[in-house]
Design a protein around this motif. Structure first.
Motif, short mmCIF file in Angstrom:
data_model
loop_
_atom_site.label_atom_id
_atom_site.label_comp_id
_atom_site.label_asym_id
_atom_site.label_seq_id
_atom_site.Cartn_x
_atom_site.Cartn_y
_atom_site.Cartn_z
N SER A 32 4.08 4.74 1.83
CA SER A 32 5.27 4.79 2.45
C SER A 32 6.57 5.22 1.84
O SER A 32 7.12 6.32 2.11
N THR A 33 5.44 6.25 0.33
CA THR A 33 6.68 7.26 -0.74
C THR A 33 6.68 8.79 0.65
O THR A 33 7.52 9.07 0.87
N ILE A 34 5.13 8.46 1.31
CA ILE A 34 5.28 10.10 1.73
C ILE A 34 6.12 10.02 3.50
O ILE A 34 6.87 10.97 3.91
N ILE A 65 2.48 -0.08 3.66
CA ILE A 65 2.90 -1.10 3.35
C ILE A 65 4.44 -0.65 2.46
O ILE A 65 5.11 0.66 2.00
N ALA A 66 5.36 -1.60 1.88
CA ALA A 66 6.44 -1.08 0.85
C ALA A 66 7.42 -2.31 1.06
O ALA A 66 6.63 -3.74 1.14
N ILE A 74 2.98 -6.40 3.66
CA ILE A 74 2.00 -5.30 4.42
C ILE A 74 1.64 -5.67 6.33
O ILE A 74 1.63 -6.29 6.76
N GLY A 75 2.52 -4.49 6.42
CA GLY A 75 2.41 -3.80 8.01
C GLY A 75 3.76 -4.12 8.05
O GLY A 75 4.86 -4.80 7.79
N ARG A 105 14.47 -8.12 -6.41
CA ARG A 105 14.98 -7.53 -4.96
C ARG A 105 15.33 -6.38 -4.36
O ARG A 105 16.44 -6.27 -3.60
N ARG A 106 14.68 -5.67 -4.56
CA ARG A 106 14.95 -4.05 -4.56
C ARG A 106 14.23 -3.29 -3.17
O ARG A 106 13.09 -4.88 -2.64
N THR A 107 14.51 -2.28 -2.63
CA THR A 107 13.64 -1.51 -1.62
C THR A 107 13.07 -0.72 -2.14
O THR A 107 13.57 0.47 -2.93
N GLY A 108 11.84 -0.44 -2.11
CA GLY A 108 11.05 0.77 -2.73
C GLY A 108 9.64 1.26 -1.46
O GLY A 108 9.44 0.11 -1.19
N ALA A 109 8.80 2.32 -1.88
CA ALA A 109 8.08 2.55 -1.37
C ALA A 109 7.21 2.91 -1.59
O ALA A 109 7.35 2.89 -3.14
N THR A 110 6.23 2.85 -1.52
CA THR A 110 4.51 2.84 -2.15
C THR A 110 4.04 3.64 -2.19
O THR A 110 3.90 4.72 -1.30
#
Ligand code: PSU
Ligand code: MN
Length: 308
Positions: A32-34, A65-66, A74-75, A105-110
């Motif tokens: 999801s970083t992309i 994934i994020a 996952i999805g 409890r953060r939001t992040g891209a993988t």
């Protein structure tokens, strides 16, 4: 609706992925970083949706994934994907901070590294992306080497990419992969690709030309007890490529800008991608989308072949 994966770890499968797992269907992980750091909105959302569609068309199930509010997803269903594509302050997560984002409890891209960890945890063995992180130019001074390379050596996921970006030092990137014992297999071409371009000027260490051969190679690695991941380098389709010599001009300028703006650490890759997007009038983005789609197709074919 999502289903909890473990009573302890806040991890949730989308309905589609949970159903695929229940019937042992082939699944392809997506990073999801992309989406959050690699492309501007709304092109990023279009890309994310079209890549998922391509995977379904091949008979596999996509699992983007994020980490959303501390839950490892996952999805992503359609609404979550859309929300992520518009999120502004998402963290960029790698091995060092994937658990931090969940704990806090953060939001992040993988990134590639974090997506590999999550995919392995979810029992997913194939993952499609655009390009991997690698050894940056000037790493002899900056020590900037992506954690993606280490992850490839330790986590058993097949990563399908379009090679390494020419913003990196590609010879050094290949050296590190060799040292760490990561197989680098180019799909159907003797040349290692350089993301926007089909040929980096370097020969690929290994070559295979069918998804079945890649699945078989992985099967033998498993039987031998060789752990870790492998890298499949899939050259961008000819009609979408930007030749190396032309790209190099833009890359030099983007690197000059990064130096002038004193960009460092995690910010380097997103900065360079954004800079190139501007310098090429969006052409680099069109190529980027085409190659991710191409990688998603191959990854799905490999996942299907591995299920046979
Ligand atoms: N290559 C791309 N687009 C991207 C990235 C790489 O074409 O968005 C992202 C991937 O998530 C990769 C990460 O894992 O950049 C590498 O970042 P770093 O160089 O900071 O390790
Ligand atoms: Mn880095």
């Amino acid at each position: 609706m999502t289903r909890a994966a473990s009573p302890l770890l806040p991890m949730a499968y989308s309905d589609e992925v949970a159903a695929a797992k229940a019937r042992d269907a082939p699944i392809v992980a997506l990073e999801s970083t992309i989406i959050t750091h690699g492309m501007p909105y709304p092109g990023n959302l279009d890309m994310a949706r079209s890549v998922e569609r391509i995977i379904r068309d091949q008979g596999a199930v996509p699992a983007t994934i994020a980490v959303l509010d501390g839950v490892l997803q996952i999805g992503l269903d359609s609404a979550k994907l859309e929300a992520l594509a518009q999120t502004k302050g998402a963290m960029k997560l790698s091995r060092a901070d994937l658990a931090f984002a969940i704990a806090e409890r953060r939001t992040g891209a993988t990134t590639v590294a974090a997506t590999m960890i999550a995919a392995a945890r979810a029992g997913i063995r194939v993952f499609a992306t655009g390009g991997i992180g690698g050894v940056h130019r000037g790493a002899e001074d900056s020590f900037d080497v992506s954690a993606d390379l280490d992850e490839l050596s330790r986590t058993a996921v097949i990563v399908v990419c379009a090679g390494a970006k020419a913003i990196l030092d590609i010879p050094k990137t290949l050296e590190v992969l060799e040292t760490r014992g990561v197989p680098v297999v180019t799909y159907d071409s003797p040349a290692f690709p350089a993301f926007w371009s089909r040929d980096s000027g370097l020969k690929s260490p290994l070559m295979l030309n069918s998804p079945a051969a890649i699945a078989n190679f992985q099967w033998v690695r498993d039987q031998l007890g060789v752990d870790g991941g492998m890298l499949i380098a899939n050259p961008v389709p000819e009609e979408n490529e930007i030749p190396r010599q032309e790209m190099e001009i833009y890359i030099r300028r983007a690197l000059d800008n990064a130096e002038r703006d004193e960009v460092s650490g995690k910010a380097v890759t997103p900065y360079l991608l954004d800079s190139l997007f501007r310098l090429t009038d969006g052409r680099s983005l069109a190529t980027n989308i085409a190659l991710v789609e191409n990688n998603a197709r191959l990854a799905a074919e490999i996942a299907v072949a591995m299920a046979d």
